[in-house]
Design a protein around this motif. Structure first.
Motif, mmCIF file in Angstrom:
data_model
loop_
_atom_site.group_PDB
_atom_site.id
_atom_site.type_symbol
_atom_site.label_atom_id
_atom_site.label_comp_id
_atom_site.label_asym_id
_atom_site.label_seq_id
_atom_site.Cartn_x
_atom_site.Cartn_y
_atom_site.Cartn_z
ATOM 1 N N LEU A 22 0.856 -1.189 0.000
ATOM 2 C CA LEU A 22 0.000 0.000 0.000
ATOM 3 C C LEU A 22 0.890 1.236 0.000
ATOM 4 O O LEU A 22 1.613 1.496 0.959
ATOM 5 C CB LEU A 22 -0.905 0.007 1.235
ATOM 6 C CG LEU A 22 -1.836 1.215 1.400
ATOM 7 C CD1 LEU A 22 -2.885 1.256 0.302
ATOM 8 C CD2 LEU A 22 -2.515 1.189 2.770
ATOM 9 N N CYS A 23 0.871 2.000 -1.099
ATOM 10 C CA CYS A 23 1.663 3.232 -1.211
ATOM 11 C C CYS A 23 0.754 4.435 -0.964
ATOM 12 O O CYS A 23 -0.307 4.550 -1.593
ATOM 13 C CB CYS A 23 2.290 3.352 -2.590
ATOM 14 S SG CYS A 23 3.663 2.230 -2.855
ATOM 15 N N SER A 24 1.188 5.309 -0.062
ATOM 16 C CA SER A 24 0.363 6.467 0.305
ATOM 17 C C SER A 24 1.127 7.765 0.116
ATOM 18 O O SER A 24 2.322 7.852 0.404
ATOM 19 C CB SER A 24 -0.080 6.361 1.772
ATOM 20 O OG SER A 24 -0.773 5.161 2.013
ATOM 21 N N ILE A 25 0.422 8.776 -0.347
ATOM 22 C CA ILE A 25 0.983 10.125 -0.476
ATOM 23 C C ILE A 25 0.621 10.897 0.788
ATOM 24 O O ILE A 25 -0.554 10.965 1.167
ATOM 25 C CB ILE A 25 0.424 10.840 -1.712
ATOM 26 C CG1 ILE A 25 0.770 10.064 -2.983
ATOM 27 C CG2 ILE A 25 0.961 12.271 -1.801
ATOM 28 C CD1 ILE A 25 0.078 10.583 -4.218
ATOM 29 N N THR A 26 1.624 11.466 1.444
ATOM 30 C CA THR A 26 1.399 12.209 2.691
ATOM 31 C C THR A 26 1.881 13.648 2.533
ATOM 32 O O THR A 26 2.372 14.047 1.477
ATOM 33 C CB THR A 26 2.149 11.546 3.862
ATOM 34 O OG1 THR A 26 3.559 11.767 3.696
ATOM 35 C CG2 THR A 26 1.872 10.042 3.912
ATOM 36 N N ASP A 27 1.752 14.410 3.616
ATOM 37 C CA ASP A 27 2.225 15.797 3.590
ATOM 38 C C ASP A 27 3.707 15.897 3.905
ATOM 39 O O ASP A 27 4.248 16.998 4.065
ATOM 40 C CB ASP A 27 1.428 16.651 4.584
ATOM 41 C CG ASP A 27 1.597 16.171 6.027
ATOM 42 O OD1 ASP A 27 2.274 15.142 6.247
ATOM 43 O OD2 ASP A 27 1.046 16.828 6.932
ATOM 44 N N GLY A 28 4.387 14.764 4.010
ATOM 45 C CA GLY A 28 5.803 14.747 4.336
ATOM 46 C C GLY A 28 6.068 14.523 5.810
ATOM 47 O O GLY A 28 7.209 14.302 6.214
ATOM 48 N N LYS A 29 4.994 14.580 6.624
ATOM 49 C CA LYS A 29 5.131 14.367 8.063
ATOM 50 C C LYS A 29 4.280 13.186 8.530
ATOM 51 O O LYS A 29 3.968 13.063 9.708
ATOM 52 C CB LYS A 29 4.722 15.644 8.814
ATOM 53 C CG LYS A 29 5.599 16.846 8.482
ATOM 54 C CD LYS A 29 5.120 18.088 9.226
ATOM 55 C CE LYS A 29 5.974 19.304 8.868
ATOM 56 N NZ LYS A 29 5.504 20.533 9.556
ATOM 57 N N GLY A 30 3.882 12.371 7.564
ATOM 58 C CA GLY A 30 3.101 11.190 7.907
ATOM 59 C C GLY A 30 1.611 11.416 7.988
ATOM 60 O O GLY A 30 0.858 10.500 8.289
ATOM 61 N N HIS A 31 1.163 12.653 7.701
ATOM 62 C CA HIS A 31 -0.266 12.966 7.741
ATOM 63 C C HIS A 31 -0.819 12.994 6.316
ATOM 64 O O HIS A 31 -0.076 13.226 5.354
ATOM 65 C CB HIS A 31 -0.499 14.320 8.411
ATOM 66 C CG HIS A 31 0.091 14.423 9.793
ATOM 67 N ND1 HIS A 31 -0.337 13.633 10.836
ATOM 68 C CD2 HIS A 31 1.086 15.205 10.284
ATOM 69 C CE1 HIS A 31 0.363 13.928 11.920
ATOM 70 N NE2 HIS A 31 1.238 14.878 11.612
ATOM 71 N N PRO A 32 -2.129 12.795 6.148
ATOM 72 C CA PRO A 32 -2.721 12.824 4.809
ATOM 73 C C PRO A 32 -2.501 14.166 4.122
ATOM 74 O O PRO A 32 -2.548 15.222 4.767
ATOM 75 C CB PRO A 32 -4.218 12.581 5.073
ATOM 76 C CG PRO A 32 -4.248 11.871 6.391
ATOM 77 C CD PRO A 32 -3.115 12.437 7.190
#
Length: 415
Positions: free
Chosen positions: A309-319
């Motif tokens: 599962l690959c997820s795009i975040t804000d760079g700090k682990g948040h959506p």
């Protein structure tokens, strides 16, 4: 009223336009100015008119004006000039009496909405089936879309629009049922094509699919289903309704006895484009079926397969909460997966910020290497993007385990 003057035809369903006889009348490109809003309100209410209080509320409710009444007087004066400048005969047009503002024109005025409602009411009272069909057909053909769409943010427009859509939907449903009992499927297909274009998520496609099935045009029925399933998932993130799924099963059952001469045509349809390289992208329903099939195969042959599962975040682990940036990054992530993985791997879009990848014939250590390769490709043009990507991986055998980092909620429609 001068009967010798051409009729003023006003269209409000799907768009706002005015015809004076055969001549289109242009009031300028901007139909959302106060003067143009006033014009549309007055044309809509006609000779019956609208009270000053309601008019002020419709025009200035969102604005804090010291003297709204004076602004209305100025707008009325400006509108009278705009009307004549547009090419209509010189006249007062706007009549004000005892606080009621009404449209008083020297020529006969016909507004499509009024005719639309009148035909609908007549159809409800009509007992002759043939005449009723004619009336319903006229109602459906008159409806070209939402009521005054340029003013859809206005509360009064929204309320009226809901009522007109309801009239259209009820009329179309009744008309389709009547026509289908007589086997007039081609006419139903044409009527529902317009409905699908205006309201793609109201499932008028299911009526078209039913027509194709009854006409035994299964390939067209299947294409309608596939296009609808793709639209629902890509736009709403949901799978087709039970009704569409049942129609798919019906198509499948009726296609079981395929003419042997059509086998080559079916093979061509099943073949993948020869120039397509890299991992195989498929819709979520198709990916789900592949996942289930691979799960069964692993039980038999003992090979390994992993779900990533690959997820795009804000760079700090948040959506990621910036929709425009997320859309660009999601498109790039899909492209990166396509080019970074093998032809034997498949993947799908799970949400606006997540992709699922099915990796076969590999081990957990290789999964980390695969993700590193994917992240490098993803951030090849924007180095900082690398920190916006994170992943979880689990063997297919462990996905159903509560301790697995990847979990699928059973009550979600998408899985």
């Amino acid at each position: 009223m001068n009967e010798k003057l051409p009729i003023l035809n006003v269209h409000m369903l799907g768009d706002f336009s005015v015809m004076y006889g055969n001549q289109p009348i242009s009031f300028g490109k901007n139909t959302t100015t106060k003067a143009m809003k006033l014009l549309q309100i007055l044309l809509y209410h006609g000779e019956q008119g609208i009270s000053r209080e309601k008019l002020l509320n419709a025009l200035y409710v969102r604005e804090e004006l010291a003297d709204a009444s004076n602004n209305l007087r100025v707008t009325v004066h400006r509108l009278k000039k705009i009307i004549v400048d547009a090419g209509l005969p010189a006249d007062e047009y706007i009549h004000i009496k005892k606080g009621i503002y009404s449209w008083q024109a020297p020529m006969r005025v016909e507004v499509d909405v009024k005719r639309f409602v009148s035909l609908y009411k007549e159809s409800k009272e009509c007992t002759d089936k043939e005449r009723k069909e004619e009336l319903l057909t006229q109602v459906c053909q008159m409806y070209h879309g939402e009521f005054l769409p340029a003013l859809s943010g206005e509360e009064w427009v929204l309320l009226e629009s809901i009522q007109y859509k309801k009239i259209y939907s009820e009329s179309l449903k009744e008309l389709c049922e009547s026509l289908m009992t007589k086997g007039e499927y081609e006419e139903v297909l044409a009527l529902c094509e317009s409905a699908c274009r205006m309201y793609p998520f109201d499932e008028w496609q299911s009526v078209r699919i039913e027509c194709f099935i009854r006409l035994k045009r299964f390939k067209e029925a299947l294409k309608e289903y596939e296009d609808t399933a793709k639209l629902f998932f890509e736009e709403l993130g949901i799978t087709p309704s039970d009704r569409l799924l049942k129609q798919f099963d019906e198509m499948s059952n009726q296609m079981n006895h395929t003419n042997p001469r059509e086998i080559n045509e079916i093979k061509e349809r099943l073949k993948e484009d020869s120039d397509r390289g890299g991992a195989y992208y498929c819709s979520l329903p198709s990916f789900r079926d592949s996942y289930r099939l691979v799960s069964r195969m692993l039980e038999r042959n003992g090979q390994s397969a992993y779900l990533m599962l690959c997820s795009i975040t804000d760079g700090k682990g948040h959506p990621m909460e910036k929709p425009e940036k997320l859309a660009v990054m999601a498109e790039e992530l899909q492209n990166s997966i396509q080019h970074s993985l093998r032809r034997g791997d498949s993947f799908t879009k799970y949400s606006s910020s997540q992709y699922l990848i099915l990796l076969t014939g590999t081990n957990k250590e290789n999964c980390e290497m695969i993700f590193d390769r994917l992240r490098k490709y993803f951030s090849r043009e924007h180095k900082s993007w690398g920190k916006n990507l994170e992943y979880f991986v689990s063997s297919i055998a462990d996905v159903e385990n509560p301790d697995s980092p990847i979990q699928f909620q059973k009550d979600k429609n998408v899985w």
